[in-house]
Design an enzyme around this catalytic site. Structure first.
Site, short mmCIF file in Angstrom:
data_model
loop_
_atom_site.label_atom_id
_atom_site.label_comp_id
_atom_site.label_asym_id
_atom_site.label_seq_id
_atom_site.Cartn_x
_atom_site.Cartn_y
_atom_site.Cartn_z
CB CYS B 102 0.38 11.65 -0.68
SG CYS B 102 -0.01 12.05 -1.83
CG HIS B 222 -0.46 6.88 -2.50
ND1 HIS B 222 -0.61 7.07 -1.34
CD2 HIS B 222 0.92 7.78 -3.29
CE1 HIS B 222 -0.85 8.15 -1.58
NE2 HIS B 222 -0.66 8.97 -2.31
CD GLU B 224 -0.64 3.92 1.05
OE1 GLU B 224 0.55 4.27 0.74
OE2 GLU B 224 -1.52 5.16 0.59
#
Lengths: 968, 280
Positions: B102, B222, B224
């Site tokens: 990002c 994302h 994560e």
């Protein structure tokens, strides 16, 4: 010698520029509908003031950094007056007024210092130049457009019709400087009339009895108060800071309260006396334990008046403020979730129905959402729970509630201040912005509020607060700080005043870092400039704190120290400008007994619905903003950041169906879940405020259970938003509401742990003062052990039984009633025996995996809940028959009330569930089945009163708010 | 034993700055993947850039560094350019892995560490003109890489307003090199997506890019945020009993798999890393 440049960034090399929605929105507001071919653009402008020696760095900075991408180019021009531009389009330049926060300028200066500029001698201001090509313009149209692109409270603008020199107000001009030194206010010999005049003229919001008490205090001391002393007392005694109405004495019919909140809501919490309540009603947020080691804090605040005037800044600083409450809880909690709840007038309110000086609800809504989005997202905190309500009663005074959940260890819950501890100000610089916010919030909004109170409205700087957050978490984890609080309403005066409530303090106001020169000591003391915290620090630990702050790029200043003599001493360049007894400051406010009128039941006014069939009513409700999909808002919030979410606000087959709350995994290990939800039963308030409070508690808890929470460890927050509490009838509503909230909390065994009231939500329109509808927002937070167990509200499969859990609803207080001109009557009653029994049983069914899906019945009743469950089902439909629920078809379909759910149950589980329900005495009715056809059918006996494709209904439900945020 | 474990665990650095948001979950994901992770402020790394010599992976996490003022990632990229450029280049040259997620992706593009650098690519405002948080399906790139399995379908959330990749070729008509597309947005059935499944209108639906040698990955989605099965947005629909599914019951790999693959790559290639020592 300094030089000035104007750098304009043109994005004209971008092959697919995205639409400028704000410009389009403003054009539509002035009656233009832009076409595809129109040349609409908005170009960032950077005004640079630099020392002469850095002149040769400007072009590189502009091209490589300010443009910095192959999609755009920078045009650099000396000076701030631009010669005619070659684009020859009508243009509007909007820039912040001097003194208004301009966060981008600080980042640009940072980059300039990296590039070798002498940054201490550099100044930057930013602006935006809107270009309007292809549209017929004239002076008045451009003016109208400009006032919608900017907001006069924080912005200034110039419009140009094309081909002319573009002169803007000097963006670097400074404020006039303010009086310095000690200013005395002649009070000792003032008459009562003069006392009132001093309070009104000074914007102090103190009433006569309070002014008299202050006069008496200074007569006893034999001297006049100084300006700063009087301001400090006004801040400390403001409704915003000490909640004098709700903690005051009230005679309510035969009932007498010495302290309303103490004897209702707090009393319920005390009575429940739960060991996992770690901190209740004493800190900036309530704290409950997750396990023995970890806990969560929760606080919800309002920021209504600033948001009414400048929605973007008001909402942004609202969320910023409540995040600081989390940071200022104990010695600091880590924010892990934001919530937001808004109340506006309907977005199709006709312009002529707006009180003079108020912004249109559509503009308010867009601005508030943008403010929460930009602040919350930049803080890296998921905004994942909330609600948006619409009611004409909020036309002059919207409500903006912002909540924050924090994570902290038990050892960080307590804080203390020792005499000799340093008073350290941390974070943003102090400016003239935000003077009188605390007292402003206690006043009526009038046509002139925009002019009078512009200082109370600010633009936030989330980057500053994020840096403070990062630094504070390190400082906390190294145990460097003895106490922390945030600078909210009242600024340093409240923060230092609260922390030094027992000890006293000596403060050197000249040591506070200032945004610009010329602030007087009183201004420094009461400024509510954002993003500031105050620490109490043992002197030996200061050096390490400064080291951390330096790395994190956060400024700090030692303002003074806490004392042991109970005096608050304020100095400015060593001149004593004020000295106050903390005892008088915190204990000297005279209390008055108020008299309230207990509300009478309201006669039923029938809703005008006879001409509408059930299908039309359902469609009206689905399209109404109160029910309509909030997806366009939710998507703009980062509701995933921090990687903890286990239940999101939207889920289901297409990930766009509404859930009842949210859940997250606080420790990122699956060992516990934090479930958060809210309840606000808007229509009920005017019908029966006692029931409204019970229903709101019940709705919050039903949402909580449906989101995977449990009553075993659930706590509540109260947020009152009320109108003119000087009106005994309105005060009577508050008393009833407090009683109801306490009774419901006791029934469920769920304590209130924190709360906030926002009173005086009145606005003046056409010479008449109007109050908002009464509102109690209840927020619920629950802790459960282990992985989340939650069915979700989305239908899972065809062939299940649909079970209505709970008693009948009623039309009084329902959305359908007030939406169609009805009112009053007897709402469905809260049942304190049934409620807890029912929620515990539903929780057991969830844990046992016996519910395939579950949704609470709220706005719009059964019909709306059924439709919403189908929206997440990926094509599964429903075939329901409400014949067994009684003859009153509209009541069965759209009635509302507490204790109600609709559940999807596998056939093999129906028998078991029915037996459980019978055993504990819970109303349970099978009303139909989930089906393969993607259709919602609801029969009333032989009458198919609703039959519609789920897809069509979903479109109706989705498009209302989509129209406010177009994506192309 | 613990000592042995920690010595064999590849070391990773999560680089943060003012306004970084996703550092803690990125640390968490890398730890779950088996790395030994340190989170470091760019100011601390600037004081001692030699820290880079002791690690095998550097992550630029998501967030709004410096508020995304001027443009997303612009100020942080500028700072790194001024302070750490040669050291970072040396790290990449000796085979260190880099991931930018990002905002980190935006920084890497501005730094020119990914194709489209040298002023040929940019991440611009979403076609929708607004910030969007939503889960999206992704097709992974065509080439083997330390980061992803080629041709696989992934599922992850995006949350950004400046994620539209545009390509500015040196010569008109010059195609973007397909082998450097790490991820592209797609429909659930892996077909070409349009808004909102392609949330930003990128050139060729590009969601992520990878360097020619496969070591540097930048992506808007994302990974994560998807390290446990219950992070799947509709996990309640996966198992008939409504319980949280096991990892192998998910229809898509966890985002965590990306970090695992990279850490596993480092474990097997640690000796290839020029200059990484066990001496630190």
């Amino acid at each position: 010698m300094s030089l000035t440049y104007t750098v304009t960034i043109l994005h004209d090399l971008d092959p697919n520029p995205s639409p400028d929605h704000d410009l389009r929105e403003a054009l539509m507001a002035v009656g233009c509908s832009p076409d595809e071919g129109d040349l609409l653009a908005s170009d960032p402008i950077f005004y640079l003031r630099i020392p002469e020696q850095d002149a040769d760095r400007v072009e590189a900075l502009a091209q490589q950094f300010l443009a910095g991408s192959p999609a755009c180019r920078a045009v650099v021009h000396p000076g701030v007056t631009m010669p005619p531009r070659d684009d020859d389009q009508a243009a509007i330049v909007v820039q912040r007024r001097p003194g208004v926060m301009d966060p981008v300028s600080q980042s640009v200066i940072h980059a300039m210092s990296e590039s070798g500029f002498v940054s201490s001698q550099c100044q930057v201001r930013t602006a935006r130049r809107y270009r309007i090509g292809g549209i017929e313009t004239n002076v008045s149209m451009l003016d109208g457009l400009a006032s919608r692109l900017g907001n006069g409270i924080v912005d200034e603008w110039r419009s140009f019709s094309g081909g002319e020199e573009e002169q803007v107000p000097d963006p670097f001009r400074e404020f006039p400087s303010h009086s310095q030194g000690r200013v005395e206010i002649p009070l000792i010999e003032a008459s009562d009339e003069e006392l009132v005049a001093i309070s009104v003229d000074g914007g102090l919001s103190l009433d006569l009895a309070e002014m008299q008490a202050i006069r008496q205090h200074y007569i006893e001391r034999g001297r006049e108060p100084s300006e700063i002393e009087l301001e400090t007392i006004a801040q400390t005694w403001s409704e915003h800071c000490c909640h004098k109405t709700l903690t005051g004495a009230i005679r309510h019919g035969d009932l007498r309260y010495g302290n309303l909140l103490q004897e209702t809501i707090f009393q319920a919490t005390r009575q429940l006396d739960l060991p996992w309540c770690w901190s209740i009603f004493r800190d900036n947020a309530g704290v409950i334990g997750i396990d023995e080691e970890w806990g969560v804090s929760f606080k919800v605040e309002t920021h209504n008046h600033p948001s009414a005037l400048e929605p973007y800044g008001g909402a942004g600083t609202g969320i910023g403020g409540v995040i600081r409450d989390t940071l200022g809880t104990g010695v600091g909690a880590r924010p892990i979730l934001n919530t937001d709840v808004f109340c506006f007038a309907p977005t199709d309110t006709a312009a002529e129905n707006l009180p003079t000086g108020t912004l249109h609800p559509r503009r308010l809504l867009r601005g508030v959402v943008a403010g929460v989005r930009d602040y919350g997202n930049r803080m890296g905190i998921p905004t994942a729970n909330g609600a948006i309500h619409f009611h004409p009663g909020f036309v002059g005074n919207p409500l903006v509630f912002c909540g924050s959940v924090g994570l902290m260890r038990r050892e960080h819950v307590d804080k203390e201040v020792h005499p000799g501890d340093l008073v350290v100000a941390v974070g943003g610089k102090t400016g003239r912005d935000g003077i009188h916010g605390a007292t402003f919030s206690s006043r009526e909004l009038t046509e002139d509020s925009e002019q009078d109170s512009s200082g109370a409205v600010q633009i936030g700087n989330p980057l500053e607060e994020k840096k403070v957050l990062d630094a504070m978490m390190r400082i906390r984890d190294e145990n460097l700080c003895r106490s922390v609080t945030d600078c909210g309403a009242g600024g340093f005066s409240s923060a230092v005043g609260e922390m030094g409530e027992e000890t006293g303090a000596e403060i050197h106001l000249d040591r506070a870092p200032l945004k610009y020169p010329g602030l007087g000591p009183t201004e420094v003391w009461i400024s509510e400039a954002q993003e500031r915290m105050v620490f109490a620090v043992e002197p030996s630990k200061l050096a390490r704190i400064q080291e951390i702050l330096l790395e994190e790029e956060v400024e700090c200043a030692v303002l003074g120290e806490f004392r042991d003599d109970g005096k608050l001493r304020l100095l400015h360049h060593d001149l004593l400008v004020g000295e106050l007894d903390v005892k008088f400051l915190h204990g000297g406010r005279p209390s008055q007994e108020r008299v309230s009128i207990p509300p009478e039941p309201k006669p039923l006014i029938k809703a005008e619905v006879d001409h509408l069939d059930a299908q039309q009513l359902l469609c009206t409700l689905l399209a109404d903003g109160n029910v309509a999909s909030k997806e366009p808002v939710i998507r703009q919030y980062d509701h995933e950041v921090q990687g903890r979410m286990t239940l999101r606000p939207l889920a289901g087959a297409d990930r766009d169906a509404p859930m009842d709350g949210c859940a997250l995994d606080p420790l990122r290990d699956g060992s516990h879940q934090v479930v958060v939800s809210c309840g606000l039963t808007l229509g009920m308030g005017e019908v029966d405020p006692y029931q409204m409070a019970c229903h709101s508690v019940d709705e919050a808890l039903r949402n909580c259970i449906a989101s995977g929470g449990s009553l075993e460890r659930a706590a509540l927050l109260d947020n009152y938003a009320w109108g003119d509490v000087k009106d005994p009838a309105i005060l009577g509503q508050i008393v009833e509401c407090s009683r109801g909230a306490a009774d419901a909390a006791l029934a469920y065994g769920t304590p209130f742990i924190s709360g906030k009231d926002s009173l005086h939500n009145t606005y003046r329109a056409g010479g008449v003062s109007r109050s908002i509808p009464p509102v109690l927002l209840v927020s619920a937070i629950s802790i459960t052990k282990g992985p989340l167990r939650v069915p979700g509200s989305d239908l899972k499969e065809a062939g299940s039984s649909m079970m209505l859990i709970g008693p009948e609803g009623a039309i009084p207080g329902s959305l359908m009633q007030w939406l169609h001109g009805g009112g009053g009557g007897i709402p469905a009653p809260f049942d304190r025996q049934l409620g807890p029994r029912l929620l515990q049983q539903v929780r057991q069914w969830i844990v046992a995996g016996q519910l395939r899906s579950l949704h609470d019945l709220s706005d719009g009743g059964l019909a709306v809940a059924a439709a919403e469950m189908a929206f997440g089902g990926g094509g599964v439909g429903l075939d329901l028959d409400i014949g067994a629920l009684g003859d009153d078809r509209n009541r069965s379909l759209f009635g509302e009330g507490p204790h109600r759910f609709l559940a999807e149950v596998r056939d093999t589980d129906v028998e078991r569930i029915t037996a459980d329900a019978e055993a504990v005495g819970i109303p349970l009715t099978c009303i139909g089945r989930s089906v393969v056809e993607p259709t919602l059918i609801i029969r009333h006996g032989l009458d198919r009163c609703i039959e519609s494709g789920v897809g069509e209904l979903k479109q109706i439900w989705k498009r209302s708010l989509e129209a406010i945020w177009p994506t192309s | 034993m613990a000592d042995l474990m920690s010595r064999s665990a590849p070391r990773a650095l999560v680089l943060r700055a003012a306004g970084t948001n996703c550092d803690l979950e990125t640390v968490h994901a890398l730890e779950l993947a088996g790395a030994e992770v340190e989170s470091i402020h760019v100011n601390a790394l600037s004081r001692d850039p030699s820290i880079l010599d002791g690690v095998g992976l550097v992550a630029f996490p998501g967030g709004f560094t410096f508020g995304d003022d001027v443009a997303s990632g612009a100020v942080l990229a500028h700072i790194i350019e001024q302070r750490l450029r040669p050291q970072l280049q040396r790290f990449v040259d000796r085979g260190g892995l880099v991931i930018g997620i990002c905002n980190g992706f935006q920084v890497l593009v501005r730094l020119g560490l990914l194709p489209g650098g040298e002023g040929r690519g940019a991440l611009l405002w979403n076609q929708s003109g607004r910030f969007e948080d939503r889960w999206v399906y992704l097709n992974s790139g065509s080439e083997e890489s330390p980061w992803f399995a080629p041709g696989e379908r992934y599922f992850m959330p995006v949350a950004h307003s400046e994620g539209r990749f545009e390509w500015f070729p040196d010569q008109p008509g010059q195609e973007f090199p397909t082998e450097q597309v790490a991820f592209s947005y797609c429909n659930e059935d892996q077909s070409v997506a349009s808004y909102p499944d392609d949330p930003n209108g990128s050139h060729r639906s590009i969601a992520g890019l990878i360097s020619a040698d496969g070591k540097v990955l930048g992506m808007m989605p994302h990974p994560e945020r998807f390290v446990r099965p219950e992070h799947h947005p509709s996990w309640m629909r996966i198992r008939p009993d409504g319980a949280i599914p096991l990892e192998e019951q998910l229809p898509v790999p966890l985002g965590l798999s990306i970090f695992r693959r990279a850490v596993d790559h480092l474990k097997t290639h640690q000796s290839d890393l020029v200059g990484e020592g066990g001496t630190r």
